[in-house]
Write an enzyme that holds these catalytic residues in place. Structure first.
Site, PDB file in Angstrom:
ATOM      1  N   ASP A  28      -0.247 -14.330   0.096  1.00  0.00           N
ATOM      2  CA  ASP A  28      -0.301 -14.080   1.533  1.00  0.00           C
ATOM      3  C   ASP A  28      -0.087 -15.399   2.262  1.00  0.00           C
ATOM      4  O   ASP A  28      -0.350 -16.465   1.702  1.00  0.00           O
ATOM      5  CB  ASP A  28      -1.645 -13.470   1.948  1.00  0.00           C
ATOM      6  CG  ASP A  28      -1.559 -12.849   3.327  1.00  0.00           C
ATOM      7  OD1 ASP A  28      -1.094 -11.700   3.430  1.00  0.00           O
ATOM      8  OD2 ASP A  28      -1.898 -13.517   4.324  1.00  0.00           O
ATOM      9  N   ARG A  32      -5.185  -2.678  -6.641  1.00  0.00           N
ATOM     10  CA  ARG A  32      -5.985  -3.254  -5.547  1.00  0.00           C
ATOM     11  C   ARG A  32      -7.479  -2.968  -5.747  1.00  0.00           C
ATOM     12  O   ARG A  32      -8.323  -3.813  -5.422  1.00  0.00           O
ATOM     13  CB  ARG A  32      -5.456  -2.661  -4.224  1.00  0.00           C
ATOM     14  CG  ARG A  32      -6.192  -3.041  -2.974  1.00  0.00           C
ATOM     15  CD  ARG A  32      -5.917  -4.466  -2.582  1.00  0.00           C
ATOM     16  NE  ARG A  32      -6.674  -4.790  -1.376  1.00  0.00           N
ATOM     17  CZ  ARG A  32      -7.979  -5.046  -1.386  1.00  0.00           C
ATOM     18  NH1 ARG A  32      -8.658  -5.030  -2.504  1.00  0.00           N
ATOM     19  NH2 ARG A  32      -8.593  -5.342  -0.262  1.00  0.00           N
ATOM     20  N   ARG A  84       0.788  -1.241   0.000  1.00  0.00           N
ATOM     21  CA  ARG A  84       0.000   0.000   0.000  1.00  0.00           C
ATOM     22  C   ARG A  84       0.815   1.284   0.000  1.00  0.00           C
ATOM     23  O   ARG A  84       0.259   2.349  -0.231  1.00  0.00           O
ATOM     24  CB  ARG A  84      -0.953  -0.005   1.192  1.00  0.00           C
ATOM     25  CG  ARG A  84      -2.120  -0.960   0.993  1.00  0.00           C
ATOM     26  CD  ARG A  84      -2.836  -1.223   2.291  1.00  0.00           C
ATOM     27  NE  ARG A  84      -1.927  -1.925   3.189  1.00  0.00           N
ATOM     28  CZ  ARG A  84      -2.241  -2.341   4.401  1.00  0.00           C
ATOM     29  NH1 ARG A  84      -3.425  -2.085   4.900  1.00  0.00           N
ATOM     30  NH2 ARG A  84      -1.353  -2.985   5.139  1.00  0.00           N
TER      31      ARG A  84
END
Ligand code: CP3
Length: 341
Positions: A74, A37, A28
């Site tokens: 992730d 995103r 981010r």
């Protein structure tokens, strides 16, 4: 094969200047990440869409002279692939429907977790084809204990109390949970290496708050089994272990798990490297907040880290993930300083 300075360092060859990547380098703090995103309805969809995941993995390499790309995914795709419900809620981080002693036996029974993870492996193949030959491609998974803390607690927590208590109250179910995570992680890392990853990293982000007996059973033993299990199928697979917060257990982690290189969190004293196996490659360990604040304090600490590890193979990195508030100009300054430009 083209020389890959970062891979060579993991394998034990000291470089003139340390190669560098930045933990959580796609994220981010980059406006181009925030733009991509918005194209996915949720974070896991971003991880499972090879077009988008490949794009965000490559973004930091376009901006900065980094020596590695890291697969964009992730650590919580494994619980998702095992059939546990995982959601990422804005401002809240991950939320999972917690497992209990009764539900653990059913994990991974509905479908083959690797089928579910096929889009992530496709991203690895695309990255392999896209990056320059001197860049190292890093794959990863979460280590079993760290992933289990989210599976049991249902979210992140400062002390991992739910998982620590569960391990004490339900030792058999807990051992079964670690077993399924070890097995799935081995299959997943082998598949990443076969798809083109040069190196894999084990993220043990919650290696803190454990007594030495729990550290042995929850951290060392599962990480050791993963290293051995991966190498049984991919001989000499290069593996970085990052046991964040291991503190007094760090040297033991390095010696007993068999990892090639040791990731150091920023609380690890620079002179403690003397107590690790001589010559063991290390990675780290700038405090991410020094990168937020920038300026002379950052430059001085970068120089101190490089000097402290000058006599051994060293990969420059942060001691934990880059935070969203980080100014891009500070990252540029960091890269220039590490590269001595
Ligand atoms: O460049 C990269 O390294 C990207 C790939 C990556 C992500 N997460 C993307 C991500 C990697 C290697 C991770 C690892 C990860 N995920 C860890 C281990 C490293 C660490 O920081 O200790 C852990 C504990 C997680 C679990 C996780 N994922 C949390 C706790 C959160 C929420 C907090 C946060 O940072 O937002 C995530 C979400 C997440 N994973 C984001 C990204 C870019 C942000 C989500 C978004 O963009 O909406």
């Amino acid at each position: 094969m083209t020389h890959k300075p970062l891979l060579a360092t993991v394998l034990g060859q000291r470089q003139e200047r340390p190669p560098l990547w930045i933990m959580r380098q796609a994220g981010r703090y980059l406006p181009e990440y925030r733009e991509v995103r918005t194209r996915a309805t949720n974070f896991l969809e971003l991880c499972y869409t090879p077009d988008l995941a490949t794009e965000v993995s490559l973004q930091p390499l376009r901006r900065f002279d980094l020596d590695a790309a890291i697969l964009f995914s992730d650590i919580l795709v494994i619980p998702d692939a095992l059939g546990q419900s995982v959601r990422f809620e804005a401002g809240e981080g991950p939320v999972l429907d917690p497992v209990d002693a009764g539900s653990i036996a059913g994990l991974g029974k509905e479908m083959d977790p690797l089928d579910h993870l096929a889009p992530v492996l496709e991203t690895v193949r695309r990255l392999r084809a896209a990056i320059a030959p001197d860049k190292t491609l890093i794959g990863f998974c979460g280590s079993p204990w760290t992933v289990a803390t989210y599976m049991i607690g249902g979210k992140g927590s400062p002390d991992q109390a739910a998982a620590r208590l569960f391990a004490l109250r339900h030792p058999e179910a807990f051992a079964a949970l670690l077993d399924v995570l070890v097995k799935t992680s081995i299959d997943y890392l082998v598949a990443q290496l076969e798809a083109g990853a040069d190196v894999v990293q084990l993220f043990e982000s919650w290696a803190l708050n454990l007594d030495d007996a729990a550290f042995s059973s929850h951290v060392i033993e599962p990480n050791r089994r993963i290293v051995a299990g991966v190498r049984a199928r991919v001989p000499n697979a290069p593996i970085i272990g990052f046991p964040r917060g291991a503190a007094g257990n760090l040297a033991r982690y390095a010696q007993e798990t068999g990892v090639n290189a040791l990731g150091l969190d920023y609380a690890t004293p620079l002179d403690s490297a003397r107590t690790f196996s001589p010559g063991l490659p290390v990675q780290g360990n700038l405090d991410p907040l020094r990168l937020v604040a920038g300026g002379a304090q950052m430059d001085e600490r970068i120089d101190a880290i490089i000097a402290a590890f000058a006599d051994r193979p060293h990969i420059f990195n942060l001691g934990h993930g880059i935070v969203p508030e980080t100014p891009i100009a500070h990252v540029e300054r960091l890269v220039a300083r590490v590269k001595n430009r």
